[in-house]
Design a protein around this motif. Structure first.
Motif, mmCIF file in Angstrom:
data_model
loop_
_atom_site.group_PDB
_atom_site.id
_atom_site.type_symbol
_atom_site.label_atom_id
_atom_site.label_comp_id
_atom_site.label_asym_id
_atom_site.label_seq_id
_atom_site.Cartn_x
_atom_site.Cartn_y
_atom_site.Cartn_z
ATOM 1 N N LEU A 1 25.468 16.679 52.700
ATOM 2 C CA LEU A 1 26.839 17.086 52.367
ATOM 3 C C LEU A 1 27.000 18.085 51.396
ATOM 4 C CD1 LEU A 1 29.802 16.705 52.892
ATOM 5 C CD2 LEU A 1 29.927 14.839 51.362
ATOM 6 N N ALA A 2 26.227 18.409 50.357
ATOM 7 C CA ALA A 2 26.136 19.145 49.247
ATOM 8 C C ALA A 2 25.620 20.415 49.974
ATOM 9 C CB ALA A 2 25.168 18.615 48.015
ATOM 10 N N HIS A 3 24.615 20.332 50.619
ATOM 11 C CA HIS A 3 23.972 21.687 51.305
ATOM 12 C C HIS A 3 25.353 22.092 52.275
ATOM 13 C CE1 HIS A 3 21.355 24.482 53.213
ATOM 14 N NE2 HIS A 3 21.755 24.096 54.350
ATOM 15 N N TYR A 4 25.605 21.274 53.219
ATOM 16 C CA TYR A 4 26.748 21.758 53.955
ATOM 17 C C TYR A 4 28.123 22.267 53.411
ATOM 18 C CZ TYR A 4 30.764 21.436 57.238
ATOM 19 O OH TYR A 4 31.819 21.531 58.175
ATOM 20 N N LEU A 5 28.584 21.876 52.151
ATOM 21 C CA LEU A 5 29.556 22.402 51.764
ATOM 22 C C LEU A 5 29.118 23.833 50.811
ATOM 23 C CD1 LEU A 5 30.982 19.019 49.795
ATOM 24 C CD2 LEU A 5 32.215 20.603 51.674
ATOM 25 N N ASP A 6 28.054 23.816 50.378
ATOM 26 C CA ASP A 6 27.603 25.126 49.840
ATOM 27 C C ASP A 6 27.509 26.297 50.913
ATOM 28 O OD1 ASP A 6 27.724 24.148 47.220
ATOM 29 O OD2 ASP A 6 25.660 23.739 47.079
ATOM 30 N N THR A 7 27.163 25.942 52.150
ATOM 31 C CA THR A 7 26.745 26.922 53.185
ATOM 32 C C THR A 7 27.476 27.111 54.534
ATOM 33 O OG1 THR A 7 25.157 25.365 54.243
ATOM 34 C CG2 THR A 7 24.139 26.680 52.304
ATOM 35 N N VAL A 8 28.346 26.381 54.464
ATOM 36 C CA VAL A 8 29.252 26.186 55.769
ATOM 37 C C VAL A 8 29.836 27.548 55.884
ATOM 38 C CG1 VAL A 8 31.317 25.035 54.882
ATOM 39 C CG2 VAL A 8 30.673 25.061 57.372
ATOM 40 N N GLN A 9 30.070 28.315 57.122
ATOM 41 C CA GLN A 9 30.678 29.582 57.073
ATOM 42 C C GLN A 9 32.003 29.127 58.186
ATOM 43 O OE1 GLN A 9 28.013 32.295 59.041
ATOM 44 N NE2 GLN A 9 26.986 32.310 57.034
ATOM 45 N N VAL A 10 32.955 29.610 57.836
ATOM 46 C CA VAL A 10 34.229 29.376 58.559
ATOM 47 C C VAL A 10 34.685 30.647 59.260
ATOM 48 C CG1 VAL A 10 36.874 28.964 58.141
ATOM 49 C CG2 VAL A 10 34.994 27.806 56.497
ATOM 50 N N GLU A 11 34.979 30.378 60.491
ATOM 51 C CA GLU A 11 35.723 31.436 61.301
ATOM 52 C C GLU A 11 36.962 30.834 61.908
ATOM 53 O OE1 GLU A 11 33.004 32.221 64.492
ATOM 54 O OE2 GLU A 11 31.457 33.089 63.172
ATOM 55 N N PHE A 12 38.000 31.242 62.021
ATOM 56 C CA PHE A 12 39.323 31.196 62.431
ATOM 57 C C PHE A 12 39.596 31.528 63.920
ATOM 58 C CE2 PHE A 12 39.539 32.053 57.721
ATOM 59 C CZ PHE A 12 39.951 30.877 57.283
ATOM 60 N N ASP A 13 39.899 30.411 64.452
ATOM 61 C CA ASP A 13 40.519 30.405 65.860
ATOM 62 C C ASP A 13 41.734 31.318 66.003
ATOM 63 O OD1 ASP A 13 38.766 28.751 67.004
ATOM 64 O OD2 ASP A 13 39.808 27.060 66.761
ATOM 65 N N GLY A 14 41.719 31.999 67.122
ATOM 66 C CA GLY A 14 42.991 32.786 67.206
ATOM 67 C C GLY A 14 42.907 34.149 66.806
#
Length: 102
Positions: free
Chosen positions: A89-102
């Motif tokens: 979870l810590a790794h996920y929170l540090d590395t997740v990339q967000v893309e926005f729909d639409g």
């Protein structure tokens, strides 16, 4: 842990909530670590369930999966699995990339 960041696609109307989302998620992760330290599995079940629901609700499917894993490991009292899932979870929170729909 995955070697590349996970990409999550979320609705653009949630963009303004992301800073708070990540801050609360990191606070919850610290609460999880504290609860594991004292073997408070009941709190870990609740926090895992919260991560599962909140992650899914915001479109962070990976966080939802990890939260579910934490919830299940806490129900079993599996400290080793909990520690591993919290690191994930810590790794996920540090590395997740967000893309926005639409």
């Amino acid at each position: 842990m995955p070697t590349h960041p996970e990409v999550e696609r979320i609705p653009p109307d949630l963009e303004q909530l992301l800073d708070r989302f990540f801050a609360v998620s990191r606070d919850d992760l610290q609460r999880m670590r504290n609860a594991l330290h004292v073997r408070d599995f009941e709190t870990l079940v609740r926090l895992g369930h919260t991560a599962r629901g909140t992650g899914g609700g915001y479109g962070f499917k990976g966080m939802g999966r990890i939260g579910h894993d934490i919830e299940l490991a806490a129900q079993k009292g599996d400290s080793d699995a909990l520690a591993k899932h919290m690191d994930t979870l810590a790794h996920y929170l540090d590395t997740v990339q967000v893309e926005f729909d639409g």
